[in-house]
Motif scaffolding. Structure first.
Motif, PDB file in Angstrom:
ATOM      1  N   ALA A  33      41.396  54.282  48.557  1.00  0.00           N
ATOM      2  CA  ALA A  33      41.975  53.717  47.334  1.00  0.00           C
ATOM      3  C   ALA A  33      42.041  52.196  47.406  1.00  0.00           C
ATOM      4  CB  ALA A  33      43.360  54.301  47.099  1.00  0.00           C
ATOM      5  N   ALA A  34      42.378  51.665  48.585  1.00  0.00           N
ATOM      6  CA  ALA A  34      42.494  50.214  48.738  1.00  0.00           C
ATOM      7  C   ALA A  34      41.141  49.531  48.533  1.00  0.00           C
ATOM      8  CB  ALA A  34      43.054  49.873  50.115  1.00  0.00           C
ATOM      9  N   TYR A  35      40.089  50.094  49.134  1.00  0.00           N
ATOM     10  CA  TYR A  35      38.742  49.532  48.956  1.00  0.00           C
ATOM     11  C   TYR A  35      38.334  49.595  47.487  1.00  0.00           C
ATOM     12  CZ  TYR A  35      37.842  49.519  54.030  1.00  0.00           C
ATOM     13  OH  TYR A  35      37.878  49.267  55.369  1.00  0.00           O
ATOM     14  N   ALA A  36      38.570  50.750  46.874  1.00  0.00           N
ATOM     15  CA  ALA A  36      38.171  50.923  45.477  1.00  0.00           C
ATOM     16  C   ALA A  36      38.900  49.932  44.576  1.00  0.00           C
ATOM     17  CB  ALA A  36      38.444  52.356  45.030  1.00  0.00           C
ATOM     18  N   GLN A  37      40.195  49.760  44.798  1.00  0.00           N
ATOM     19  CA  GLN A  37      40.962  48.837  43.972  1.00  0.00           C
ATOM     20  C   GLN A  37      40.478  47.405  44.168  1.00  0.00           C
ATOM     21  OE1 GLN A  37      43.561  49.886  41.704  1.00  0.00           O
ATOM     22  NE2 GLN A  37      42.867  47.872  41.000  1.00  0.00           N
ATOM     23  N   GLU A  38      40.128  47.076  45.393  1.00  0.00           N
ATOM     24  CA  GLU A  38      39.631  45.728  45.681  1.00  0.00           C
ATOM     25  C   GLU A  38      38.346  45.449  44.901  1.00  0.00           C
ATOM     26  OE1 GLU A  38      38.447  42.977  49.577  1.00  0.00           O
ATOM     27  OE2 GLU A  38      39.443  44.915  49.840  1.00  0.00           O
ATOM     28  N   ILE A  39      37.473  46.448  44.832  1.00  0.00           N
ATOM     29  CA  ILE A  39      36.224  46.277  44.094  1.00  0.00           C
ATOM     30  C   ILE A  39      36.492  46.159  42.599  1.00  0.00           C
ATOM     31  CG2 ILE A  39      34.046  47.407  43.496  1.00  0.00           C
ATOM     32  CD1 ILE A  39      34.131  48.665  46.322  1.00  0.00           C
ATOM     33  N   VAL A  40      37.392  46.975  42.100  1.00  0.00           N
ATOM     34  CA  VAL A  40      37.740  46.916  40.673  1.00  0.00           C
ATOM     35  C   VAL A  40      38.270  45.533  40.299  1.00  0.00           C
ATOM     36  CG1 VAL A  40      39.374  47.780  38.938  1.00  0.00           C
ATOM     37  CG2 VAL A  40      38.144  49.393  40.418  1.00  0.00           C
ATOM     38  N   ASP A  41      39.038  44.929  41.192  1.00  0.00           N
ATOM     39  CA  ASP A  41      39.660  43.635  40.915  1.00  0.00           C
ATOM     40  C   ASP A  41      38.737  42.447  41.181  1.00  0.00           C
ATOM     41  OD1 ASP A  41      41.955  45.003  40.255  1.00  0.00           O
ATOM     42  OD2 ASP A  41      42.889  44.740  42.223  1.00  0.00           O
ATOM     43  N   ALA A  42      37.577  42.703  41.784  1.00  0.00           N
ATOM     44  CA  ALA A  42      36.677  41.617  42.188  1.00  0.00           C
ATOM     45  C   ALA A  42      35.682  41.290  41.077  1.00  0.00           C
ATOM     46  CB  ALA A  42      35.947  41.999  43.468  1.00  0.00           C
ATOM     47  N   GLU A  43      34.745  40.393  41.399  1.00  0.00           N
ATOM     48  CA  GLU A  43      33.688  40.012  40.454  1.00  0.00           C
ATOM     49  C   GLU A  43      32.447  40.867  40.649  1.00  0.00           C
ATOM     50  OE1 GLU A  43      33.219  35.600  39.855  1.00  0.00           O
ATOM     51  OE2 GLU A  43      34.479  35.535  41.647  1.00  0.00           O
ATOM     52  N   ALA A  44      32.632  42.081  41.057  1.00  0.00           N
ATOM     53  CA  ALA A  44      31.523  42.979  41.351  1.00  0.00           C
ATOM     54  C   ALA A  44      30.734  43.307  40.082  1.00  0.00           C
ATOM     55  CB  ALA A  44      32.051  44.268  41.974  1.00  0.00           C
ATOM     56  N   PRO A  45      29.459  43.679  40.231  1.00  0.00           N
ATOM     57  CA  PRO A  45      28.683  44.147  39.082  1.00  0.00           C
ATOM     58  C   PRO A  45      29.371  45.329  38.405  1.00  0.00           C
ATOM     59  CG  PRO A  45      27.234  43.712  40.936  1.00  0.00           C
ATOM     60  CD  PRO A  45      28.637  43.589  41.457  1.00  0.00           C
ATOM     61  N   SER A  46      29.206  45.439  37.106  1.00  0.00           N
ATOM     62  CA  SER A  46      29.959  46.417  36.323  1.00  0.00           C
ATOM     63  C   SER A  46      29.752  47.848  36.800  1.00  0.00           C
ATOM     64  CB  SER A  46      29.591  46.302  34.843  1.00  0.00           C
ATOM     65  OG  SER A  46      28.201  46.522  34.656  1.00  0.00           O
ATOM     66  N   GLU A  47      28.520  48.203  37.194  1.00  0.00           N
ATOM     67  CA  GLU A  47      28.279  49.586  37.601  1.00  0.00           C
ATOM     68  C   GLU A  47      29.017  49.928  38.888  1.00  0.00           C
ATOM     69  OE1 GLU A  47      24.763  47.142  39.199  1.00  0.00           O
ATOM     70  OE2 GLU A  47      26.008  47.244  37.376  1.00  0.00           O
ATOM     71  N   LEU A  48      29.226  48.937  39.757  1.00  0.00           N
ATOM     72  CA  LEU A  48      29.972  49.181  40.988  1.00  0.00           C
ATOM     73  C   LEU A  48      31.464  49.215  40.719  1.00  0.00           C
ATOM     74  CD1 LEU A  48      27.887  46.991  43.462  1.00  0.00           C
ATOM     75  CD2 LEU A  48      27.759  49.455  43.063  1.00  0.00           C
ATOM     76  N   LYS A  49      31.920  48.426  39.771  1.00  0.00           N
ATOM     77  CA  LYS A  49      33.319  48.534  39.346  1.00  0.00           C
ATOM     78  C   LYS A  49      33.599  49.931  38.785  1.00  0.00           C
ATOM     79  CE  LYS A  49      34.583  43.780  37.984  1.00  0.00           C
ATOM     80  NZ  LYS A  49      36.005  43.762  38.352  1.00  0.00           N
TER      81      LYS A  49
ATOM     82  N   ALA B 125      32.024  52.705  39.501  1.00  0.00           N
ATOM     83  CA  ALA B 125      32.024  53.675  40.600  1.00  0.00           C
ATOM     84  C   ALA B 125      33.338  53.631  41.361  1.00  0.00           C
ATOM     85  CB  ALA B 125      30.856  53.394  41.546  1.00  0.00           C
ATOM     86  N   ALA B 126      33.867  52.435  41.562  1.00  0.00           N
ATOM     87  CA  ALA B 126      35.148  52.296  42.255  1.00  0.00           C
ATOM     88  C   ALA B 126      36.289  52.849  41.406  1.00  0.00           C
ATOM     89  CB  ALA B 126      35.399  50.823  42.581  1.00  0.00           C
ATOM     90  N   GLN B 127      36.247  52.587  40.108  1.00  0.00           N
ATOM     91  CA  GLN B 127      37.299  53.104  39.227  1.00  0.00           C
ATOM     92  C   GLN B 127      37.277  54.622  39.198  1.00  0.00           C
ATOM     93  OE1 GLN B 127      39.742  51.206  37.477  1.00  0.00           O
ATOM     94  NE2 GLN B 127      40.556  53.297  37.420  1.00  0.00           N
ATOM     95  N   LEU B 128      36.087  55.209  39.285  1.00  0.00           N
ATOM     96  CA  LEU B 128      35.983  56.667  39.305  1.00  0.00           C
ATOM     97  C   LEU B 128      36.667  57.243  40.538  1.00  0.00           C
ATOM     98  CD1 LEU B 128      34.796  59.014  37.691  1.00  0.00           C
ATOM     99  CD2 LEU B 128      32.699  58.784  39.033  1.00  0.00           C
ATOM    100  N   ILE B 129      36.562  56.553  41.662  1.00  0.00           N
ATOM    101  CA  ILE B 129      37.265  56.990  42.873  1.00  0.00           C
ATOM    102  C   ILE B 129      38.770  57.009  42.628  1.00  0.00           C
ATOM    103  CG2 ILE B 129      37.891  56.271  45.223  1.00  0.00           C
ATOM    104  CD1 ILE B 129      35.013  55.339  45.591  1.00  0.00           C
ATOM    105  N   LEU B 130      39.278  55.962  41.994  1.00  0.00           N
ATOM    106  CA  LEU B 130      40.711  55.882  41.709  1.00  0.00           C
ATOM    107  C   LEU B 130      41.129  56.958  40.704  1.00  0.00           C
ATOM    108  CD1 LEU B 130      41.061  51.994  41.429  1.00  0.00           C
ATOM    109  CD2 LEU B 130      41.714  53.442  43.359  1.00  0.00           C
ATOM    110  N   ASP B 131      40.319  57.157  39.680  1.00  0.00           N
ATOM    111  CA  ASP B 131      40.647  58.162  38.664  1.00  0.00           C
ATOM    112  C   ASP B 131      40.642  59.563  39.253  1.00  0.00           C
ATOM    113  OD1 ASP B 131      40.807  56.111  36.835  1.00  0.00           O
ATOM    114  OD2 ASP B 131      38.824  56.474  35.955  1.00  0.00           O
ATOM    115  N   ARG B 132      39.698  59.815  40.162  1.00  0.00           N
ATOM    116  CA  ARG B 132      39.630  61.136  40.790  1.00  0.00           C
ATOM    117  C   ARG B 132      40.859  61.360  41.667  1.00  0.00           C
ATOM    118  NH1 ARG B 132      34.965  60.591  43.490  1.00  0.00           N
ATOM    119  NH2 ARG B 132      33.819  60.949  41.554  1.00  0.00           N
ATOM    120  N   ALA B 133      41.242  60.347  42.406  1.00  0.00           N
ATOM    121  CA  ALA B 133      42.437  60.473  43.253  1.00  0.00           C
ATOM    122  C   ALA B 133      43.687  60.721  42.423  1.00  0.00           C
ATOM    123  CB  ALA B 133      42.603  59.209  44.095  1.00  0.00           C
TER     124      ALA B 133
END
Length: 321
Positions: A154-170, A172-180
């Motif tokens: 969850a911590a890694y996923a949230q970090e990616i969501v909050d970063a300047e990552a490309p939208s498709e990776l954001k 994917a990270a948000q999906l991890i959080l939503d699934r959890a």
């Protein structure tokens, strides 16, 4: 283009097992390719493909080093430093070069799983500082997140969501959080208005497996067969678009559970509600109908035991005299 084609042909022909202890392979073709790439960008500095030639040289030298060539280290270091300092090279190519070198160098020092993941995290964080909008660091962090414990995941996923990552990776990270976030919710709530229809025939008070499957996911087919063989109550969510073909595949493979099909396949409403992203994902539901685990593929047997999944005992048929 010719160099890229040659690179693909060389790698198709090379199947080097670095763990086998066999004698070092002939590397002359790789060495020649690296030399050709260098000659190209040196002779054609203004060419649109010059930057790609630099990348090809670095990647080829990395491969040579990985295969045990101890003569390329200095050249590799010089090639990387020269590429990184050349601002005429597009940032996406500089980031690829730096990431390839840093990940292979640092993870190569690891002697165990913990050291490997620590190296990936260390390199990723430096890449984020240097190239915050490029994908390499976030892709690596997502890969680590998927095999980490729930808290780190969850911590890694949230970090990616909050970063300047490309939208498709954001995403994917948000999906991890939503699934959890499904954990602890009643399955009927996650299934929505049609929950009763989906669960019709599954007795109340029994633990349930909910899993995604597709004809192209061999592991998910084996999962469905396991469900059938062990007599578990289950709900299978098919990700195929061709419903008729999927239904035939389900019958031919004898997949257990009740199944939901949608011509929208992986973009179906139920797939979205359950936050599935690929075939073979497993959710475990307890006797009270509450989602207890959305990572059932990890340590599955222990989780099945803890949630009291039991294979029904077959009664011997009564003999007629």
């Amino acid at each position: 283009v010719a160099l890229q084609t040659e690179n693909a042909q060389i790698n198709r022909s090379r199947r080097v097992d670095l763990r086998s202890g066999a004698e070092n392979p002939d590397r002359s073709n790789l060495q020649e390719l690296a030399d050709q790439a260098r000659s190209f960008y040196q002779d054609n500095a203004g060419h649109t493909k010059a930057a790609e030639a630099r990348q090809l040289e670095v990647f080829t030298l990395i491969q040579l080093e990985a295969e045990g060539d101890q003569t390329v280290g200095d050249r590799l270091e010089q090639a990387v430093n020269a590429a990184v300092s050349d601002q005429s090279i597009p940032e996406k190519i500089r980031a690829k070069i730096v990431a390839a070198r840093a990940f292979t160098e640092e993870t190569g020092k690891a002697t165990n799983r913990a050291q490997y993941f620590a190296a990936v995290e260390r390199v990723s964080r430096q890449l984020i500082k240097d190239y915050p909008t490029q994908p390499q660091a976030y892709q690596a962090m997502l890969a680590v997140a998927r095999v980490s414990d729930d808290a780190k995941r969850a911590a890694y996923a949230q970090e990616i969501v909050d970063a300047e990552a490309p939208s498709e990776l954001k995403q994917a990270a948000q999906l991890i959080l939503d699934r959890a976030a499904l954990v602890g919710r009643p399955l009927t709530e996650a299934l929505g208005e049609s929950a009763d229809k989906y669960l019709e025939g599954i007795p109340a008070g029994n633990p349930v497996i909910v899993f995604s499957w597709a004809t192209w996911g061999s592991g998910s087919i084996e999962l469905g067969r396991m469900v059938q063989a062990r007599g578990f109550d289950a709900l299978g969510i098919c990700l195929d678009n061709d419903i008729e073909a999927a239904q035939k595949a389900q019958q031919d493979a004898n997949l257990g559970g009740q199944h939901v099909y949608d011509e929208k396949g992986p973009k179906g409403d139920l797939v979205s509600q359950l936050k599935f992203s690929t075939a073979g994902q497993i959710y475990l539901i307890d006797k009270e109908g509450v989602i207890r685990d959305v990572r059932g593929g990890h340590d599955l047997e222990n989780k099945l035991s803890n949630l009291e999944f039991k294979t029904p005992v077959l009664q011997e048929p009564a003999l007629s005299l």
